[in-house]
Design an enzyme around this catalytic site. Structure first.
Site, mmCIF file in Angstrom:
data_model
loop_
_atom_site.group_PDB
_atom_site.id
_atom_site.type_symbol
_atom_site.label_atom_id
_atom_site.label_comp_id
_atom_site.label_asym_id
_atom_site.label_seq_id
_atom_site.Cartn_x
_atom_site.Cartn_y
_atom_site.Cartn_z
ATOM 1 N N LYS A 184 0.895 -1.363 -0.191
ATOM 2 C CA LYS A 184 0.035 0.092 -0.053
ATOM 3 C C LYS A 184 0.916 1.333 0.146
ATOM 4 O O LYS A 184 2.175 1.143 0.237
ATOM 5 C CB LYS A 184 -1.077 -0.122 1.048
ATOM 6 C CG LYS A 184 -1.947 -1.377 1.107
ATOM 7 C CD LYS A 184 -2.898 -1.348 0.100
ATOM 8 C CE LYS A 184 -4.108 -2.475 -0.013
ATOM 9 N NZ LYS A 184 -4.113 -3.294 0.594
HETATM 10 C C1 LIG Z 1 -5.392 -4.366 0.824
HETATM 11 C C2 LIG Z 1 -6.845 -4.189 0.821
HETATM 12 C C3 LIG Z 1 -7.547 -4.419 1.981
HETATM 13 C C4 LIG Z 1 -7.139 -5.464 3.208
HETATM 14 O O1 LIG Z 1 -6.145 -4.898 3.817
HETATM 15 P P1 LIG Z 1 -5.514 -5.641 4.934
HETATM 16 O O2 LIG Z 1 -4.675 -4.590 5.611
HETATM 17 O O3 LIG Z 1 -4.352 -6.540 4.129
HETATM 18 O O4 LIG Z 1 -6.566 -6.592 5.448
HETATM 19 C C5 LIG Z 1 -9.149 -4.432 1.827
HETATM 20 N N1 LIG Z 1 -9.772 -3.586 0.686
HETATM 21 C C6 LIG Z 1 -8.798 -3.297 -0.259
HETATM 22 C C7 LIG Z 1 -9.287 -2.771 -1.391
HETATM 23 C C8 LIG Z 1 -7.394 -3.637 -0.195
HETATM 24 O O5 LIG Z 1 -6.687 -3.139 -1.298
#
Ligand SMILES: *Cc1c(COP(=O)(O)O)cnc(C)c1O
Length: 378
Positions: A184
């Protein structure tokens, strides 16, 4: 695989090392001062009254669904073109996710009209996901939700720092959820944040994050309490001090890194238009300021996507797809009414190109030139 250009990369330096070292030296690892500081800094940056750090965004989305009141017999409207966690969070509460279609080729976000059509007397909430950091139509969606008495939860995993109408994404709805997973825009390895302006929600979110207990180990360490009550069915969704310290440093870098991502996106758009006009590029005239988390493109209908991805891979360039639609997964067969023509058509043509703050302009030119050569063969 040793990629010449990977799909994403992390911006870590001596600041992160030092922040982690300081936590280790303090010998206090579980939620405490570093987490409080991270939450305050995040709330101030996003412009929300409250921010509650949790172990990941999936936990954030789950708790958001709980405090929004979702339970068995309820429905929540969700996009199918998102990561599976958006819909799973609804199902953890016993409620049913109902999928709504996306707008179209230029806007891969959930459609306001599709949401409106999906509302029934069982609907309690709408979960939106800001694809790639590009804002959903929040003014219309919020007006609809207020009229119908629905809660709105923003999956802002792609959108830390994105804005619409001068307001950060995550603060438009009742609750916003962020992810700090490794790929991210800002990362703590695993990690997440919930933001809200609703004091009752914030209080309950803090309780649910830690077993529904009225005091934390940290409070007892500080001598503020020696026992506790358990007042709600909570979870252990806590973050820790190491990750909170990392998060604070990463948050400081976010504005500059997002700006770099937007610049790279603009170079991509200009170069793609010139060298590979046959691919279409979503969000070209999208309103607001995007965190530019992803660089999605759409191949023309009928063009061999996996072959194209193999050709790029052979030249050391990693690509991906966002996403296989949730309603097509085995665990979702028969769940949630679905009329999703745009999702089905567009998801089959989508490819995500590398995008991260550490890329050079030359990387982008290389990728697009490689695409132009590869597309001759597909
Ligand atoms: C990465 C992501 C998640 C989940 O995030 P985590 O921190 O890995 O649980 C949820 N929704 C979207 C759209 C994502 O890209």
């Amino acid at each position: 695989m040793d990629w010449k250009i990977p799909l994403s990369d992390i911006d870590f330096g001596p600041e992160e090392m030092l922040a982690v070292q300081n936590v280790l030296q303090s010998k206090w690892l579980t939620m405490g001062a570093a987490t409080e500081a991270f939450e305050q800094a995040f709330a101030a940056y996003i412009g929300s009254k409250y921010a509650i750090a949790v172990t990941n965004a999936t936990a954030a989305l789950h708790l958001a669904c709980v405090v929004a009141g979702l339970g068995p017999g309820d429905e929540a409207i969700v996009p199918s073109l998102t990561f599976v966690a958006t819909a799973n969070a609804v199902r953890y509460t016993g409620a049913l996710p109902v999928f709504a279609d996306i707008v179209g080729e230029q806007d891969l976000n959930i459609s306001y009209h599709a949401i409106e059509r999906a509302i029934t007397e069982r609907t309690r909430a709408i979960l939106v996901m800001h694809y790639g950091g590009y804002a959903c139509d929040m003014p219309s969606i919020m007006e609809l939700a207020r009229e119908r008495g629905l809660k709105v939860i923003e999956d802002a995993a792609h959108a830390p720092g994105s804005e619409l109408g001068g307001r950060k994404l995550g603060t438009w709805g009742d609750i916003g959820c962020f992810s700090f997973f490794s790929n991210k825009n800002m990362t703590t390895g695993e990690g997440g944040m919930i933001v809200t302006d609703n004091e009752m929600f914030a209080q309950r979110l803090r309780l649910l994050r830690s077993h529904g207990m009225t005091t934390l180990t940290w409070d007892r360490h500080k001598g503020h309490a020696w026992s506790y009550d358990v007042v709600d069915l909570g979870y252990n969704y806590r973050i820790d001090e190491i990750r909170s310290a990392l998060g604070r440093v990463q948050l400081g870098k976010l504005p500059v890194n997002n700006e770099r991502r937007r610049r790279l996106t603009q170079i991509y758009r200009d170069t793609l238009r010139e060298l590979v006009p046959q691919v279409s590029v979503p969000f070209e005239k999208h309103p607001g300021i995007s965190a530019a988390h992803l660089m999605p493109i759409l191949l023309p209908a009928g063009m061999g996507r996996s072959y194209f991805m193999e050709l790029m891979k052979a030249r050391g360039i990693q690509t991906s797809i966002h996403y296989p639609p949730i309603h097509t997964f085995a665990a979702y067969r028969g769940k949630g009414r679905q009329y999703l023509p745009n999702t089905i058509d567009i998801a089959a043509r989508e490819i995500t190109l590398p995008l991260y703050a550490g890329m050079t302009d030359e990387d982008v030119y290389n990728i697009v030139r490689t695409m132009a050569r590869a597309l001759v063969f597909v």
